[in-house]
Design a protein around this motif. Structure first.
Motif, PDB file in Angstrom:
ATOM      1  N   VAL A  63       0.838  -1.201   0.000  1.00 51.21           N
ATOM      2  CA  VAL A  63       0.000   0.000   0.000  1.00 51.21           C
ATOM      3  C   VAL A  63       0.874   1.253   0.000  1.00 51.21           C
ATOM      4  CG1 VAL A  63      -1.765   1.301   1.246  1.00 51.21           C
ATOM      5  CG2 VAL A  63      -1.896  -1.192   1.152  1.00 51.21           C
ATOM      6  N   THR A  64       1.988   1.215   0.714  1.00 44.77           N
ATOM      7  CA  THR A  64       2.899   2.361   0.728  1.00 44.77           C
ATOM      8  C   THR A  64       3.441   2.633  -0.670  1.00 44.77           C
ATOM      9  OG1 THR A  64       3.540   1.966   3.035  1.00 44.77           O
ATOM     10  CG2 THR A  64       5.040   3.288   1.696  1.00 44.77           C
ATOM     11  N   LYS A  65       3.745   1.581  -1.417  1.00 44.01           N
ATOM     12  CA  LYS A  65       4.197   1.755  -2.799  1.00 44.01           C
ATOM     13  C   LYS A  65       3.112   2.427  -3.639  1.00 44.01           C
ATOM     14  CE  LYS A  65       7.538  -2.043  -3.125  1.00 44.01           C
ATOM     15  NZ  LYS A  65       7.882  -3.316  -3.820  1.00 44.01           N
ATOM     16  N   GLN A  66       1.863   2.049  -3.383  1.00 43.17           N
ATOM     17  CA  GLN A  66       0.752   2.671  -4.101  1.00 43.17           C
ATOM     18  C   GLN A  66       0.668   4.159  -3.775  1.00 43.17           C
ATOM     19  OE1 GLN A  66      -2.819   0.473  -3.147  1.00 43.17           O
ATOM     20  NE2 GLN A  66      -1.935  -1.479  -3.806  1.00 43.17           N
ATOM     21  N   TRP A  67       0.903   4.501  -2.519  1.00 46.99           N
ATOM     22  CA  TRP A  67       0.863   5.908  -2.122  1.00 46.99           C
ATOM     23  C   TRP A  67       1.982   6.699  -2.790  1.00 46.99           C
ATOM     24  CZ3 TRP A  67      -3.025   8.461  -0.601  1.00 46.99           C
ATOM     25  CH2 TRP A  67      -4.008   7.890   0.205  1.00 46.99           C
ATOM     26  N   LEU A  68       3.161   6.110  -2.886  1.00 43.89           N
ATOM     27  CA  LEU A  68       4.277   6.807  -3.526  1.00 43.89           C
ATOM     28  C   LEU A  68       3.967   7.081  -4.997  1.00 43.89           C
ATOM     29  CD1 LEU A  68       7.286   4.895  -1.920  1.00 43.89           C
ATOM     30  CD2 LEU A  68       6.557   7.246  -1.457  1.00 43.89           C
ATOM     31  N   SER A  69       3.327   6.120  -5.653  1.00 41.31           N
ATOM     32  CA  SER A  69       2.919   6.315  -7.051  1.00 41.31           C
ATOM     33  C   SER A  69       1.848   7.391  -7.146  1.00 41.31           C
ATOM     34  CB  SER A  69       2.394   5.002  -7.644  1.00 41.31           C
ATOM     35  OG  SER A  69       3.407   4.023  -7.684  1.00 41.31           O
ATOM     36  N   TRP A  70       0.952   7.408  -6.183  1.00 33.12           N
ATOM     37  CA  TRP A  70      -0.131   8.401  -6.147  1.00 33.12           C
ATOM     38  C   TRP A  70       0.442   9.811  -6.017  1.00 33.12           C
ATOM     39  CZ3 TRP A  70      -2.061  11.908  -2.462  1.00 33.12           C
ATOM     40  CH2 TRP A  70      -3.360  12.377  -2.680  1.00 33.12           C
ATOM     41  N   TYR A  71       1.396   9.975  -5.112  1.00 33.91           N
ATOM     42  CA  TYR A  71       2.031  11.288  -4.944  1.00 33.91           C
ATOM     43  C   TYR A  71       2.792  11.685  -6.208  1.00 33.91           C
ATOM     44  CZ  TYR A  71       1.045  11.604   0.080  1.00 33.91           C
ATOM     45  OH  TYR A  71       0.418  11.711   1.302  1.00 33.91           O
ATOM     46  N   GLU A  72       3.502  10.723  -6.792  1.00 33.86           N
ATOM     47  CA  GLU A  72       4.272  11.013  -8.003  1.00 33.86           C
ATOM     48  C   GLU A  72       3.361  11.465  -9.140  1.00 33.86           C
ATOM     49  OE1 GLU A  72       7.651   8.896 -10.885  1.00 33.86           O
ATOM     50  OE2 GLU A  72       6.508   7.696  -9.445  1.00 33.86           O
ATOM     51  N   SER A  73       2.191  10.847  -9.257  1.00 35.63           N
ATOM     52  CA  SER A  73       1.253  11.214 -10.320  1.00 35.63           C
ATOM     53  C   SER A  73       0.729  12.633 -10.145  1.00 35.63           C
ATOM     54  CB  SER A  73       0.078  10.232 -10.351  1.00 35.63           C
ATOM     55  OG  SER A  73      -0.762  10.388  -9.215  1.00 35.63           O
ATOM     56  N   ARG A  74       0.859  13.149  -8.940  1.00 34.53           N
ATOM     57  CA  ARG A  74       0.419  14.519  -8.646  1.00 34.53           C
ATOM     58  C   ARG A  74       1.593  15.476  -8.510  1.00 34.53           C
ATOM     59  NH1 ARG A  74      -3.002  10.997  -7.776  1.00 34.53           N
ATOM     60  NH2 ARG A  74      -5.245  11.339  -7.645  1.00 34.53           N
ATOM     61  N   GLN A  75       2.759  15.010  -8.953  1.00 36.67           N
ATOM     62  CA  GLN A  75       3.985  15.809  -8.923  1.00 36.67           C
ATOM     63  C   GLN A  75       4.292  16.325  -7.524  1.00 36.67           C
ATOM     64  OE1 GLN A  75       3.163  18.715 -12.076  1.00 36.67           O
ATOM     65  NE2 GLN A  75       4.305  17.435 -13.512  1.00 36.67           N
ATOM     66  N   GLN A  76       4.028  15.475  -6.543  1.00 36.40           N
ATOM     67  CA  GLN A  76       4.314  15.798  -5.148  1.00 36.40           C
ATOM     68  C   GLN A  76       5.436  14.881  -4.666  1.00 36.40           C
ATOM     69  OE1 GLN A  76       2.940  18.005  -2.395  1.00 36.40           O
ATOM     70  NE2 GLN A  76       4.969  17.209  -1.906  1.00 36.40           N
ATOM     71  N   ALA A  77       6.549  15.463  -4.288  1.00 37.18           N
ATOM     72  CA  ALA A  77       7.668  14.665  -3.793  1.00 37.18           C
ATOM     73  C   ALA A  77       7.303  14.036  -2.455  1.00 37.18           C
ATOM     74  CB  ALA A  77       8.903  15.539  -3.638  1.00 37.18           C
ATOM     75  N   ALA A  78       7.534  12.730  -2.326  1.00 35.68           N
ATOM     76  CA  ALA A  78       7.220  12.015  -1.089  1.00 35.68           C
ATOM     77  C   ALA A  78       8.290  10.957  -0.843  1.00 35.68           C
ATOM     78  CB  ALA A  78       5.844  11.364  -1.181  1.00 35.68           C
TER      79      ALA A  78
END
Length: 256
Positions: A63-78
């Motif tokens: 799930v954490t990997k999914q969140w990192l992809s989600w942030y990346e898709s919104r151009q938000q560094a995480a």
């Protein structure tokens, strides 16, 4: 309920720092990145931001990997951090994201989300204090993370927005709010949510707490189970990861 004195102090401090601060590092709990966001960013809400997913070693790694992809898709560094992560690993991420520009950063987050631990990791044993910045309130101290990044030595305590029973329950499960500051309906919902999310038991929350009290020998005067104590211990163990890794939120559940 939500430490209003500390919050007012943080907002006042951020207001005084807004002219020199150009980066906001927001720490959230990797198990519920949306529920643990700070909504009261006030003077720094329009600043560039980075998201730190704290306690990622307590969250479901997929799930954490999914969140990192989600942030990346919104151009938000995480970036996910975990117990024992080194300063070198964090600085490597920060250097990659920030590149060549110099930054003064402030770390913010809701209660008990991991702000101080993050700052202490960044400081390390050999960090150098920058000292007071001209034009800034006396006593405010910064330290060097790298030659390009300076961070405020004190984390900002900001508050989440409590707008639903489930949100309150998530914050309780993660230790961001004390059980004595919420009603019994929130406690019941929190334990039900944990049991449903993890599949730990098909009991009701009340039955589960009773069973927990019995197994731990938590008996009050008169021979009855001490359910208040059992609930407190159970919630503390869940928040600290003693009941295993779990995630309370997934990206697909976020309402755009």
């Amino acid at each position: 309920m939500w430490y209003p004195g500390h919050m007012a102090k943080t907002i006042a401090q951020l207001d005084k720092l807004r002219k020199v601060t150009d980066l906001v590092i927001e720490v959230v709990d990797a198990r519920a990145p949306i529920a643990t966001r700070s909504y009261n960013k006030g003077p720094v809400k329009k600043k560039r931001s980075l998201v730190i997913l704290a306690k990622s070693d307590l969250a479901d790694p997929l799930v954490t990997k999914q969140w990192l992809s989600w942030y990346e898709s919104r151009q938000q560094a995480a970036f996910p951090i975990f117990k024992g992560i080194s300063k070198k690993e964090i600085v490597k991420f920060l250097s990659k994201v920030l590149r060549t520009k110099d930054y003064f950063a402030v770390v913010i987050g809701v209660p008990n989300v991991g702000k101080s631990t993050f700052i202490n990791t960044l400081k390390g044993q050999r960090s150098a204090t920058v000292g007071a910045v001209p034009g800034i309130t006396r006593g405010v101290q910064w330290f060097f993370v790298s030659d390009k990044l300076k961070v405020l030595d004190t984390p900002g305590l900001l508050l989440p927005r409590i707008w639903s029973l489930d949100l309150s329950a998530k914050l309780l499960l993660l230790g961001c709010v004390d059980k004595d500051h919420v009603g019994p309906n929130v406690i019941e919902r929190a334990i039900d949510l944990f049991l449903k999310t993890t599949g730990a038991s098909d009991m009701s929350s009340h039955e589960f707490v009773q069973s927990f009290a019995k197994k731990r020998g938590m008996v009050a005067k008169g021979g009855i189970f001490d359910l208040n104590r059992a609930t407190a211990v159970l919630l503390n163990e869940i928040a600290s990861g003693k009941w295993g890794r779990f995630s309370l939120e997934k990206p697909e559940e976020v309402m755009e």
